[in-house]
Scaffold this motif. Sequence first.
Motif, PDB file in Angstrom:
ATOM      1  N   LYS A 158       0.831  -1.211   0.000  1.00 43.80           N
ATOM      2  CA  LYS A 158       0.000   0.000   0.000  1.00 43.80           C
ATOM      3  C   LYS A 158       0.861   1.255   0.000  1.00 43.80           C
ATOM      4  CE  LYS A 158      -3.919  -2.171   0.014  1.00 43.80           C
ATOM      5  NZ  LYS A 158      -4.696  -2.189  -1.253  1.00 43.80           N
ATOM      6  N   LYS A 166       5.953   2.274  -9.782  1.00 39.45           N
ATOM      7  CA  LYS A 166       5.315   1.387 -10.767  1.00 39.45           C
ATOM      8  C   LYS A 166       6.104   0.106 -11.004  1.00 39.45           C
ATOM      9  CE  LYS A 166       1.823   4.089 -11.630  1.00 39.45           C
ATOM     10  NZ  LYS A 166       0.462   3.708 -11.161  1.00 39.45           N
ATOM     11  N   LYS A 186       2.825  -8.316  -2.932  1.00 41.53           N
ATOM     12  CA  LYS A 186       2.166  -8.347  -4.245  1.00 41.53           C
ATOM     13  C   LYS A 186       0.654  -8.147  -4.112  1.00 41.53           C
ATOM     14  CE  LYS A 186       5.748 -11.136  -6.428  1.00 41.53           C
ATOM     15  NZ  LYS A 186       6.162 -12.475  -6.906  1.00 41.53           N
ATOM     16  N   GLU A 187       0.071  -8.666  -3.046  1.00 49.15           N
ATOM     17  CA  GLU A 187      -1.361  -8.461  -2.839  1.00 49.15           C
ATOM     18  C   GLU A 187      -1.651  -7.011  -2.445  1.00 49.15           C
ATOM     19  OE1 GLU A 187      -3.454 -11.467  -0.679  1.00 49.15           O
ATOM     20  OE2 GLU A 187      -2.246 -13.069  -1.533  1.00 49.15           O
ATOM     21  N   LYS A 190      -1.805  -5.123  -5.728  1.00 50.13           N
ATOM     22  CA  LYS A 190      -2.706  -5.732  -6.714  1.00 50.13           C
ATOM     23  C   LYS A 190      -3.765  -4.726  -7.192  1.00 50.13           C
ATOM     24  CE  LYS A 190      -5.459  -9.932  -7.364  1.00 50.13           C
ATOM     25  NZ  LYS A 190      -5.964 -11.160  -6.674  1.00 50.13           N
ATOM     26  N   GLY A 191      -3.917  -4.654  -8.513  1.00 49.26           N
ATOM     27  CA  GLY A 191      -4.951  -3.794  -9.097  1.00 49.26           C
ATOM     28  C   GLY A 191      -4.613  -2.319  -9.137  1.00 49.26           C
ATOM     29  N   SER A 192      -3.365  -1.965  -8.758  1.00 50.60           N
ATOM     30  CA  SER A 192      -2.990  -0.553  -8.684  1.00 50.60           C
ATOM     31  C   SER A 192      -2.290  -0.049  -9.949  1.00 50.60           C
ATOM     32  CB  SER A 192      -2.053  -0.338  -7.501  1.00 50.60           C
ATOM     33  OG  SER A 192      -0.811  -0.991  -7.744  1.00 50.60           O
ATOM     34  N   GLY A 193      -1.842  -0.963 -10.798  1.00 46.21           N
ATOM     35  CA  GLY A 193      -1.027  -0.567 -11.947  1.00 46.21           C
ATOM     36  C   GLY A 193       0.454  -0.714 -11.672  1.00 46.21           C
ATOM     37  N   SER A 195       3.759  -3.050 -10.445  1.00 47.60           N
ATOM     38  CA  SER A 195       4.066  -4.469 -10.631  1.00 47.60           C
ATOM     39  C   SER A 195       5.482  -4.769 -10.145  1.00 47.60           C
ATOM     40  CB  SER A 195       3.935  -4.857 -12.109  1.00 47.60           C
ATOM     41  OG  SER A 195       4.894  -4.141 -12.884  1.00 47.60           O
TER      42      SER A 195
END
Length: 393
Positions: A158, A166, A186-187, A190-193, A195
């Motif tokens: 977070k 990024k 990684k969780e 997740k979904g944030s763009g 990696s």
Amino acid sequence: MKRVFAKRLFSVSASLATACASVPVLAADEIKVGLMLPFSGTYAQLGEAVEKGFKLHIDEQGGRLAGKTVTYVRVDDESEPSKASDNVNKLIKRDKVDVIVGTVHSGVVMAMAKAAKSSKTLLIIPHAGTDEVTGAMCAPNIFRSSFSNWQPAYGAGKLAVEKGYKRIVTVSWKYTAGEESLRGFKEGIKGSGSSVVSDLTVPFPNTEFQALLTQISALKPDAVYAFFGGAGAVKFVKDYAAAGLGRTIPLIGSGFLTEGVLQAEGAAAEGLQTTLHYADGLNSEVDKAFRAAYAKAYGAGPDVYAVQGYDAAQMLAHGLKATGGDLGKQAGIVKAIETMTVNSPRGAFKLSKAHSPVQDIYTRTVASGENRYTSIAAKGVGSPSDGCAMAAR
């Protein structure tokens, strides 16, 4: 011999009490605690802090819980999984401890959980964060006073998203705790763009990091997430700074990257941001009292390891109080701990159905030798309890 004598004395006293109600029953007995922790090797400092925190709370109760004197059997597990089964079985079968408190290394705690589960000995885990002991390995007599590896890493994810990183490289030891930490991170992104562009590892407890640093320099990520602890964390943070990477590639990490080792890391750690369930500067009344008592007892400030030891003792004390110190009433002890609110220096918390803390994860920034509280990275974070039958009840 002392233990056998005490039990015989109790038996005689109980008989006398039956014959004459005005004669008080002698309550002389003891609670024998097995402290299985690392007192040597890379995690030695962590084990010693856990022990100090645990004993601080017991000492605050006059060295007694539910009217019984607390005694200790101390075992150095050396963070060595191959010796873990022998060590824990000696505590259970030879030393006949009533409770086991330990440990730090995730591989070692797996053997401890297996032995506790089969013998039904009460086990309180004051550090090791492996997800599985409160997942598929969960049992009514197994509790955690610390965290799961997933939790601080999820908070770090977070934080990375908040910072706008990024392309991220992760680094850790190649063992269970490292793998679970990277899963949590990684969780978190997740979904944030954002990696993870590469996972880099070294075998535990290897501290030769030059090859990793060379790869990081070549990859040129936006940031690096690191999971190391103890002496390994000191080496990595110093090597990262010495390589000059800190000037161009921000380093973030699970809080164990800087917790309890800031003095050794020195200037190399200044400005690093990490995430954990404890921080300097929380400034609650409970934390202030804890820190003052710890400093008075040991002449130094506490860290998260001491907090987790202190809270393990709080959980044991609460459970024993519910049964008047009767360890034979384990169901009563379990129920009391399951439903309690732990008044922790980190902030009050309750346990999940899998017996793991549900707690806030803080962002901390290293400044002037402290892991100072910055903000809450993730609030009321639980842990994965995959495969835990208790969690599904």
